[in-house]
Design a protein around this motif. Structure first.
Motif, PDB file in Angstrom:
ATOM      1  N   GLY A  35       0.799  -1.213   0.000  1.00 11.57           N
ATOM      2  CA  GLY A  35       0.000   0.000   0.000  1.00 11.57           C
ATOM      3  C   GLY A  35       0.827   1.256   0.000  1.00 11.57           C
ATOM      4  N   TRP A  36       0.103   2.359  -0.022  1.00 12.32           N
ATOM      5  CA  TRP A  36       0.715   3.677  -0.016  1.00 12.32           C
ATOM      6  C   TRP A  36       0.149   4.497   1.139  1.00 12.32           C
ATOM      7  N   TYR A  37       1.054   5.166   1.826  1.00 12.71           N
ATOM      8  CA  TYR A  37       0.708   6.115   2.874  1.00 12.71           C
ATOM      9  C   TYR A  37       1.304   7.456   2.479  1.00 12.71           C
ATOM     10  N   ARG A  38       0.814   8.509   3.087  1.00 17.77           N
ATOM     11  CA  ARG A  38       1.409   9.823   2.830  1.00 17.77           C
ATOM     12  C   ARG A  38       1.475  10.634   4.104  1.00 17.77           C
ATOM     13  N   LYS A  43       1.965  16.773   9.889  1.00 15.72           N
ATOM     14  CA  LYS A  43       0.811  15.888  10.018  1.00 15.72           C
ATOM     15  C   LYS A  43       1.268  14.443  10.176  1.00 15.72           C
ATOM     16  N   GLN A  44       0.344  13.594  10.600  1.00 13.82           N
ATOM     17  CA  GLN A  44       0.678  12.186  10.775  1.00 13.82           C
ATOM     18  C   GLN A  44       0.658  11.470   9.434  1.00 13.82           C
ATOM     19  N   ARG A  45       1.246  10.296   9.412  1.00 11.43           N
ATOM     20  CA  ARG A  45       1.256   9.472   8.213  1.00 11.43           C
ATOM     21  C   ARG A  45      -0.081   8.735   8.130  1.00 11.43           C
ATOM     22  N   ASP A  46      -0.752   8.887   6.996  1.00  8.38           N
ATOM     23  CA  ASP A  46      -2.084   8.302   6.822  1.00  8.38           C
ATOM     24  C   ASP A  46      -2.132   7.360   5.628  1.00  8.38           C
TER      25      ASP A  46
END
Length: 122
Positions: A35-38, A43-46
């Protein structure tokens, strides 16, 4: 050791498109999820999007209908096609491999890529 290498980030104008790729290499027996998070500054990683080895997908509400995640299991590669990009999509995008098994008897582990910058700006 397992390594994730991302590519495809860059600068794009609002409304434009980008395609991210991430390939897992090393001693790999199986990978359950990719998957991919950003993470934007401060800000937190989502989670952005994720896909299982069976093809089930999950998307953040903010990207549904604009982003498409796909996967090539034979190549241990995951893709993120990003269309209709908005300035709020600007972030460092991280690839994730979940429940990676390196040998049939090994315990699964999770791995992260180093991140690739996506900037949406005119």
């Amino acid at each position: 050791q397992v390594q994730l290498v991302e590519s495809g980030g860059g600068l794009v104008q609002p409304g434009g498109s980008l395609r991210l790729s991430c390939t897992a290499s090393g001693s790999i027996f199986s990978i359950y999820g990719m998957g991919w998070y950003r993470q934007a500054p401060g800000k937190q990683r989502d989670l952005v999007a994720a896909i299982t080895s069976g093809g089930s997908t999950n998307y953040a509400k903010s990207v549904k209908g604009r982003f498409t995640i796909s996967r090539d299991n034979a190549k241990n590669t995951v893709y993120l096609q990003m269309n209709s990009l908005k300035p709020e999509d600007t972030a460092v995008y991280y690839c994730n491999a979940e429940r990676v098994v390196t040998t049939p008897k090994a315990q699964p582990g999770d791995y992260w890529g180093q991140g690739t910058q996506v900037t949406v700006s005119s």
